[in-house]
Each structure stands twice: as C-alpha cells, then as structure tokens.
Design a protein around this motif. Structure first.
Motif, short mmCIF file in Angstrom:
data_model
loop_
_atom_site.label_atom_id
_atom_site.label_comp_id
_atom_site.label_asym_id
_atom_site.label_seq_id
_atom_site.Cartn_x
_atom_site.Cartn_y
_atom_site.Cartn_z
N LEU A 1 0.84 -1.20 0.00
CA LEU A 1 0.00 0.00 0.00
C LEU A 1 0.87 1.25 0.00
CD1 LEU A 1 -2.75 -0.93 2.66
CD2 LEU A 1 -2.86 -1.20 0.18
N ALA A 2 1.94 1.22 0.81
CA ALA A 2 2.83 2.37 0.90
C ALA A 2 3.59 2.59 -0.40
CB ALA A 2 3.80 2.20 2.06
N VAL A 3 3.97 1.51 -1.08
CA VAL A 3 4.69 1.65 -2.36
C VAL A 3 3.86 2.45 -3.36
CG1 VAL A 3 5.44 0.36 -4.41
CG2 VAL A 3 6.12 -0.41 -2.14
N VAL A 4 2.59 2.08 -3.50
CA VAL A 4 1.72 2.80 -4.43
C VAL A 4 1.49 4.23 -3.95
CG1 VAL A 4 -0.57 2.85 -5.48
CG2 VAL A 4 0.62 0.67 -5.19
N ALA A 5 1.33 4.41 -2.63
CA ALA A 5 1.10 5.75 -2.10
C ALA A 5 2.27 6.69 -2.41
CB ALA A 5 0.88 5.69 -0.58
N VAL A 6 3.48 6.20 -2.26
CA VAL A 6 4.66 7.03 -2.56
C VAL A 6 4.71 7.37 -4.04
CG1 VAL A 6 7.19 7.07 -2.60
CG2 VAL A 6 5.99 6.21 -0.58
N LEU A 7 4.42 6.37 -4.90
CA LEU A 7 4.39 6.63 -6.34
C LEU A 7 3.36 7.70 -6.69
CD1 LEU A 7 4.64 3.02 -7.84
CD2 LEU A 7 6.35 4.82 -8.06
N VAL A 8 2.15 7.53 -6.15
CA VAL A 8 1.07 8.47 -6.45
C VAL A 8 1.40 9.86 -5.93
CG1 VAL A 8 -1.33 9.05 -5.96
CG2 VAL A 8 -0.72 6.71 -6.57
N GLY B 1 -3.93 7.80 -16.93
CA GLY B 1 -3.43 8.15 -15.60
C GLY B 1 -4.33 7.76 -14.44
N ASP B 2 -5.28 6.86 -14.63
CA ASP B 2 -6.17 6.43 -13.55
C ASP B 2 -5.37 5.69 -12.48
OD1 ASP B 2 -8.09 5.31 -11.88
OD2 ASP B 2 -9.42 4.75 -13.53
N PRO B 3 -5.45 6.09 -11.18
CA PRO B 3 -4.71 5.39 -10.12
C PRO B 3 -5.06 3.91 -10.02
CG PRO B 3 -5.52 7.49 -9.30
CD PRO B 3 -6.14 7.28 -10.64
N GLN B 4 -6.31 3.55 -10.33
CA GLN B 4 -6.68 2.15 -10.24
C GLN B 4 -6.00 1.32 -11.32
OE1 GLN B 4 -10.87 1.32 -9.21
NE2 GLN B 4 -11.20 3.52 -9.22
N THR B 5 -5.78 1.90 -12.49
CA THR B 5 -5.03 1.20 -13.54
C THR B 5 -3.57 1.03 -13.12
OG1 THR B 5 -6.46 2.20 -15.21
CG2 THR B 5 -4.41 1.21 -15.98
N LEU B 6 -3.01 2.04 -12.47
CA LEU B 6 -1.64 1.94 -11.97
C LEU B 6 -1.52 0.77 -11.00
CD1 LEU B 6 1.23 3.12 -11.72
CD2 LEU B 6 0.35 4.61 -9.90
N LEU C 1 8.55 3.11 -14.43
CA LEU C 1 7.92 3.44 -15.71
C LEU C 1 6.40 3.35 -15.65
CD1 LEU C 1 10.31 1.40 -18.05
CD2 LEU C 1 10.46 3.84 -17.45
N PHE C 2 5.86 2.72 -14.62
CA PHE C 2 4.43 2.49 -14.56
C PHE C 2 3.60 3.78 -14.60
CE2 PHE C 2 4.73 -1.94 -12.35
CZ PHE C 2 5.30 -2.45 -13.50
N PRO C 3 3.93 4.81 -13.78
CA PRO C 3 3.12 6.03 -13.86
C PRO C 3 3.17 6.70 -15.24
CG PRO C 3 4.41 6.01 -11.84
CD PRO C 3 4.92 4.89 -12.70
N VAL C 4 4.34 6.63 -15.88
CA VAL C 4 4.48 7.26 -17.20
C VAL C 4 3.66 6.50 -18.24
CG1 VAL C 4 6.12 8.14 -18.90
CG2 VAL C 4 6.83 7.86 -16.51
N VAL C 5 3.80 5.17 -18.26
CA VAL C 5 3.04 4.36 -19.20
C VAL C 5 1.54 4.52 -18.94
CG1 VAL C 5 2.54 1.99 -19.92
CG2 VAL C 5 4.91 2.70 -19.52
N ASN C 6 1.15 4.53 -17.67
CA ASN C 6 -0.25 4.69 -17.31
C ASN C 6 -0.80 6.04 -17.79
OD1 ASN C 6 -2.71 3.98 -15.99
ND2 ASN C 6 -2.13 5.27 -14.26
N ALA C 7 0.00 7.10 -17.63
CA ALA C 7 -0.44 8.43 -18.05
C ALA C 7 -0.49 8.55 -19.58
CB ALA C 7 0.49 9.49 -17.47
#
Length: 415
Positions: free
Chosen positions: A32-39, A253-258, A242-248
């Motif tokens: 959960l924290a990993v995704v939170a830091v990315l977001v 850029g939907d957080p749920q897709t990330l 690369l996940f946030p960039v590819v997602n965007a």
C-alpha cells in the motif's frame, strides 16, 4: 502433488507459522505504501526522473545500513535486532501518514522519510532472512522461502489494487496509516521467538567482519554468480518507475489502472508460487534461476512494446512468474550454501542486491525514460538483461551444477 506448493513448514513449525503470518500482513501494508509514494510523488512533480529518485532514496540507505545489519546479525541476538528495526519502520510509517495528512507538499520530506524507513528495514533484513534456515530442517528451507515469496506475491496482488482504491477515495494518507498498523502483526510474529544468537563463535561487528564476509562470497562461485544474476535482472530491467508514465501516456493516468500493473506481476508470481514444489525440489536450482532471469528480461521487452492494456498486463504477469521462480531458487541456493556463522553477512549482501538493485533499476529506468520514452527504457533494459544473463551462464559453470548444502543451523528442537 510434488509440483504444488509445499506447506510442510507451516504445519511442522509454529514459530515459523507466526513469523510467516506477521511478515505476510506487514508486506501487504508495505505494498500500500509503495503505491502511495508513487502516487504522491507523481502528484507533486509529474516528472519521471523524480519518480525514479524514489528508488535512489531507498537504495542508498539499503546499501549502507544493510552492510551494518549483516555484521550485527552475525554478532547479536537476531530476534532483538529484528524487533528494534521493525519498531523503527512502524514509527516512520506513522510519520508518512502525518506528512500526508498535513499536506506538506514537500518532495524532500517524502523522500527523506522513505530513506529513513529503508534504512530501518535494511538493518533488520539480514537477521530476518536467516529465520527460515534456523526454524526449519534443510529439506524444508526452500519450501519456507517459497512460502515467504508467495505471501509477498499475494500482497502485490491485493495491495496495489487496494491502494489504488484507497488513494482515489481517501488519499494516500489512508495507505500509509494501514501500513503502520500492519507492522503490529510483524512484531507479534517475532516477539514470541526465543533468543536467536548466531551458531558458533559470534563475529565482532566492524570492517574486518565485512571483509571476511565478502571474501567468503567471492570464494564461492555459486554465491557470487547468484548475486550477479540478480543485479543484472534488476538494475538493467526493473520497470516499476515506468508504470506512472506508461499509465499516463497510454491509459489516462487512472490510479486504479496503476495498481493493476503491480497486481499483474503478482498474478504471475502467485501462479508460479502455487506450483513452486518443482522449483524447491529442483536438482539444479542455479540453472532454474538463470532461465527464469532471462525470461524476466524477455517479458519486459514485451511490456515496452505492448500497445494494449491486456497485453501490458499479460507481459507483466509472465515477468512476475519468472521473478518468483528466480527468487525462490536463488534464496534456497544462497541459504543452504552458507554456514550459519556467515549467514548474517551473506544475507546482508543478498538483501542489498535483492532490494537496492530494483531501486537502482527504477532510477535507471526513470533517467532513460526522461531522456527518451518509457517504451525505449523498458525495451533496452530487457534486452540488456537477457544478454547479461546469457553471459553469466556461460562464464559460471558452477551455477549449472547441483550444489552441496552447508549445515543449515536448524534449531526447531529449541522451540
């Protein structure tokens, strides 16, 4: 049936079972924290280089404090060391929650807390890695490590998708708060263990002990080749930054897709974990590790080229399966080839390589993506990984042969 997950460690050892459950829950909070830091980092900067800097903030403390943690694990009671460092990690998770609730909006504060938590984890990780070999007989060590890896993959499956929902509805502070609470489970898993000093004469912490540990590793081609394989796979091909960039760029850029990106890796990992009996009983684990690492690189080439969401998720699932096979085979190889007197220091190197390597890989990916594109970063990294693994396989024949196990330091009779 021997191809399926071996659950004997959970049935035969109550101490191992408690440690495993505590680790599983705290690992879920960590995802959960990993995704939170990315977001949070992406919201603050919208810069792939800044996202890659998360990896650097984690990798540097892991290297520095991991070395110290390895010498401590071969010198002091490993149980007390793990308890102290787990408390420090929980405190840092509380501080991450506080900064998110306060709305500081400071990348420096965020990365500083990430680095602090990384340092705390690195101090205790080498001691924690020795638990399976101390709590289980030699023929169950590989199965125990497979169970730890399966819990990690399950956390990756559930955690990121859950984090995406929490972050979208209640903000990243909710993710950090759950992470802090799950450390209570980790504490419970360790607090009931008796004292766990290293077998034999304890090493005196210091530079001499570190040098002795490195000499031992370099004298064993199996150990040196295993760590080099992991470095090549992670530093050259780690895709998370690369996940946030590819997602965007591709999916709005939907957080749920990330969250689905990380969960896809876990789907593959769990699938491989549920059939890990074949891996834990393999006569040539080094050869299995090399094949899996090469498959990881090839799958990430596909991730960089895939045009649709389902193709992206499919490639990531293959990568996750390959990663699980590589981690399980390498972990058993390292623990069983190392006498208990050296396990702390060798486990420190294993932890530094296994944890800092991916973060350095994320930093590399962020830099390449910033200079080119996310697709170029993924494809180039995957190709370099495949070529590097092929070179290691050719130059390290010891990895292709069966390995004799050192005395595992089995201590279940004391519990």
């Amino acid at each position: 049936m021997k191809l399926l997950l071996d659950t004997r460690p959970l049935r035969s050892s109550p101490p191992f079972r408690r440690v495993w459950w505590g680790s599983a829950l705290s690992t879920l909070g960590g995802q959960l924290a990993v995704v939170a830091v990315l977001v949070q980092t992406w919201e603050l900067t919208a810069n792939p280089v800044a996202v890659g800097a998360i990896g650097l903030a984690q990798a540097v403390p892991m290297v520095l404090f991991g070395v110290v943690g390895g010498t401590l694990a071969d010198a002091v009671d490993r149980r007390r060391l793990v308890l102290a460092t787990t408390l420090a990690q929980m405190t840092t998770a509380v501080l991450l929650t506080a900064q998110a609730l306060a709305g500081l909006g400071s990348l420096a504060v965020l990365l500083g807390l990430v680095a602090l938590q990384s340092a705390s984890g690195a101090l205790g990780a080498p001691a924690r890695r020795t638990f399976a070999a101390r709590l289980l007989p030699a023929d169950q060590v590989g199965a125990g490590l497979a169970l730890f890896n399966l819990s990690f993959q399950a956390a990756m499956l559930i955690g990121p998708a859950t984090a995406g929902v929490l972050a979208a509805r209640w903000g990243v502070a909710a993710c950090y708060a759950v992470d802090a609470l799950t450390f209570l489970a980790a504490l419970y898993g360790v607090v009931r263990l008796p004292a766990l000093p290293p077998d034999g004469e304890a090493a005196r912490p210091g530079v001499a002990a570190v040098i002795a540990g490195w000499r031992f590793i370099l004298s064993k081609p199996v150990l040196a080749g295993s760590f080099l394989t992991d470095l090549i796979a992670t530093v050259l091909a780690m895709p998370v930054a690369l996940f946030p960039v590819v997602n965007a760029d591709r999916f709005g850029g939907d957080p749920q897709t990330l969250g689905l990106f990380l969960s896809a890796i876990a789907v593959g990992g769990i699938s491989a974990g549920l059939t890990s009996g074949a891996v834990t009983r393999a006569a040539r684990p080094g050869l299995v590790m090399l094949a899996a690492a090469g498959t990881w690189g090839a799958a990430l080439v596909g991730f960089g080229l895939a045009p649709t969401l389902w193709m992206v998720l499919g490639c990531l699932a293959v990568a996750g399966a390959a990663d699980t096979v590589s981690v399980v085979s390498r972990g058993a190889l390292v623990q069983l080839a190392t006498p208990d007197a050296y396990r702390g220091r060798v486990s420190a190197v294993e932890d530094i390589v296994g944890m800092a390597g991916p973060h350095l890989g994320d930093f590399r990916a962020g830099l390449v993506a910033g200079a080119t594109t996310a697709g170029v970063a993924a494809v180039s990294g995957g190709l370099m990984c495949v070529l590097g693994i092929a070179l290691v396989a050719a130059l390290t024949p010891a990895l292709r042969r069966p390995v004799l196990a050192a005395r595992p330091g089995y201590m279940l009779r004391r519990y």
